[in-house]
Design an enzyme around this catalytic site. Structure first.
Site, PDB file in Angstrom:
ATOM      1  N   CYS A 186       0.933  -1.383   0.049  1.00  0.00           N
ATOM      2  CA  CYS A 186       0.032  -0.050   0.074  1.00  0.00           C
ATOM      3  C   CYS A 186       0.843   1.188   0.216  1.00  0.00           C
ATOM      4  CB  CYS A 186      -1.010  -0.004   1.294  1.00  0.00           C
ATOM      5  SG  CYS A 186      -1.749   1.528   1.433  1.00  0.00           S
ATOM      6  N   ARG A 196       0.655  -1.818   6.380  1.00  0.00           N
ATOM      7  CA  ARG A 196      -0.958  -1.768   6.786  1.00  0.00           C
ATOM      8  C   ARG A 196      -1.104  -3.526   6.946  1.00  0.00           C
ATOM      9  NH1 ARG A 196      -4.700   1.730   3.322  1.00  0.00           N
ATOM     10  NH2 ARG A 196      -5.997   1.327   4.976  1.00  0.00           N
ATOM     11  N   LEU A 256      -4.047  -8.222  13.064  1.00  0.00           N
ATOM     12  CA  LEU A 256      -5.023  -7.942  14.213  1.00  0.00           C
ATOM     13  C   LEU A 256      -6.355  -8.402  13.718  1.00  0.00           C
ATOM     14  CD1 LEU A 256      -3.687  -4.395  15.409  1.00  0.00           C
ATOM     15  CD2 LEU A 256      -3.187  -6.481  16.458  1.00  0.00           C
ATOM     16  N   ASP A 303      -6.107  10.865   8.174  1.00  0.00           N
ATOM     17  CA  ASP A 303      -6.815  11.165   6.817  1.00  0.00           C
ATOM     18  C   ASP A 303      -6.996  12.792   6.591  1.00  0.00           C
ATOM     19  OD1 ASP A 303      -7.004   8.258   6.371  1.00  0.00           O
ATOM     20  OD2 ASP A 303      -9.010   8.283   6.922  1.00  0.00           O
ATOM     21  N   ARG A 313     -11.806   7.461  -5.845  1.00  0.00           N
ATOM     22  CA  ARG A 313     -12.120   6.387  -5.180  1.00  0.00           C
ATOM     23  C   ARG A 313     -12.782   7.003  -4.001  1.00  0.00           C
ATOM     24  NH1 ARG A 313      -7.284   2.539  -3.931  1.00  0.00           N
ATOM     25  NH2 ARG A 313      -8.842   1.626  -2.361  1.00  0.00           N
TER      26      ARG A 313
END
Ligand code: EPZ
Length: 422
Positions: free
Chosen positions: A116, A121, A125, A309, A401
């Protein structure tokens, strides 16, 4: 390939309606797998990632009617539990089918997402979470192959040693149809998690502790969830924050309609520190530019802290502030791909480890730049709106996207932005 051409330096004005949250919609679409009845989804953003997620459901055998912001999803016809590489490679969020497929069908195989642009990433988990509920997980030929006991997953304690949004979402969905009670400890608290937890609760698997880092899910012991009411996707807090940054860098008054102000509080606070002000109404907010835009220090962290972000967009704004800014990225190790592109537009940003020092410049100048991931791309759009002359932004499929009708919304505000093709 499409690119954006932006003529910078124009003042903007007007209202922009914020779309549904991409990241909430992706999890909600994943959770539709937990039901064997039709579900109506409303306020979906019209972006490529949503179409990809719906296509993944169709590939699993679900029936999907999709029209702009609405979809009717029927997962009663699912006849495959394999999320193939071709689709997962397009969109990492495809991993969100792991929990619900395993919970409802007791088996699934999901391609490993691979590399990525913003960091490694891993999905360890997510895997640990379903293993805690009794799943057997193997990695075979690039796929995560997971199997539940024949009587289904069993409720248990899931303790995340690191806060993970996607991991918490998969844990919630896996626990929904499990036998008995699951406790999720150190859960993520993002608004997207809250929406998903409320949806699961509404569908019949009671969830306690919604909005906190300790979620308790009362599994339905194998009974599929049922949604009688449509699910309305929450407003996109990152899209909203991005338009606030557009206002800040172009020195323009902009009103955002259909926002949840609580969800964008940290962006509001940082812009106030920079000298901007706001007028708040119930579901709308008017941004007022600073008379002297000051630098700001930012450290990204989990919600309710400052979102990773929004890091790139604030960096773009900081380039033309009147004093230096320090921006530290704590969540992803490689989320600075926009730095060299912003510097192509004339900014003065220095990187050391996971911290960027943004030294103010008098002005930015148009150039040709390359988008590298979704939020890096929006930072370039923000910078281009302030840069002198014309900027060409290439590889804008990243923007498509996640930003709903970006050029339309910006054009309506008065920006000079057009999509062209090479
Ligand atoms: C979600 O990604 C968002 N994506 C991202 O939005 C967002 O940047 C991120 O959360 C953080 O807020 C979606 O919701 C679809 P994480 P996610 O698991 O779930 C590490 C955008 O631009 N980690 O919370 O993948 C991970 O590497 C995007 O819209 C593990 O180590 O993020 C990161 O350092 C990009 N092991 C940290 O945890 C795991 O198994 C947080 O990641 C999982 C994660």
């Amino acid at each position: 390939m499409d690119y954006l051409e932006i003529e910078g330096g124009h003042k903007l004005k007007g209202n922009v309606v914020i779309s549904g949250a991409k990241n909430s919609a992706l999890a909600v679409i994943g959770a539709t797998i937990l039901s064997d009845k039709k579900i109506v989804l409303k306020n979906l953003p019209n972006v490529v990632d949503i179409r990809t997620m719906l296509k993944l459901l169709t590939m699993l055998g679900a029936k999907v009617e999709h029209n702009d912001t609405e979809a009717i999803v029927d997962c009663s016809t699912i006849n495959s539990t394999k999320a193939v590489y071709e689709i997962v490679a397009q969109m990492r969020a495809s991993i969100l089918v792991l929990g619900p497929l395993l919970s409802r069908f007791k088996e699934c195989s999901v391609s490993l997402p691979g590399g990525c642009a913003i960091g490694q990433r891993p999905i360890d988990l997510h895997i640990k979470a379903v293993e805690a509920l009794g799943a057997n997980v193997e990695l075979k030929e690039g796929y995560v192959v997971a199997t539940a006991p024949s009587s289904g997953l069993n409720g248990n304690k899931i303790i995340f040693d690191k806060i993970t949004v996607g991991g918490t979402e998969n844990a919630l969905m896996a626990a929904a149809m499990a036998n008995g009670v699951t406790e999720i400890i150190n859960a993520a608290k993002e608004p997207e998690i809250t929406q998903l937890a409320q949806m699961i609760d509404m569908g019949g698997a009671k969830v306690e502790g919604i909005g906190t880092s300790r979620l308790t899910v009362h599994g339905t012991n194998g009974k599929a969830l049922e949604f009688k009411e449509p699910i309305e996707i929450i407003p996109d807090r990152i899209e909203a924050g991005t338009y606030l940054c557009v206002g800040a860098i172009t020195n323009s008054e902009i009103t955002l309609d259909r926002v949840n102000i609580e969800h964008i509080q940290t962006s509001i606070n940082k812009l106030e520190e920079m000298g901007c002000s706001f007028e708040l109404a119930e579901n709308s907010i008017t941004f007022k530019p600073a008379s002297n835009l000051k630098g700001v220090n930012i450290v990204t962290t989990e919600y309710p802290g400052f979102p990773t972000d929004m890091q790139a967009q604030f960096m773009a704004v900081a380039t033309i502030a009147s004093s230096e800014s320090l921006i530290e990225e704590r969540l992803f190790e490689n989320r600075f791909m926009h730095v060299s592109e912003l510097n192509r537009l004339g900014s003065d940003i220095w990187l050391k480890g996971n911290t960027a020092a943004v030294r103010p410049v008098k002005e930015l100048n148009g150039a040709t730049v390359m988008a590298t991931d979704l939020r890096a791309s929006s930072a370039l759009v923000i910078a281009a709106l302030a840069a002198k002359g014309t900027t060409k932004i290439k590889r804008i499929y990243h923007l498509d996207r996640g930003y709903d009708r970006l050029e339309d919304k910006l054009s309506k505000l008065g920006a000079k932005i057009v999509r062209k093709r090479d």
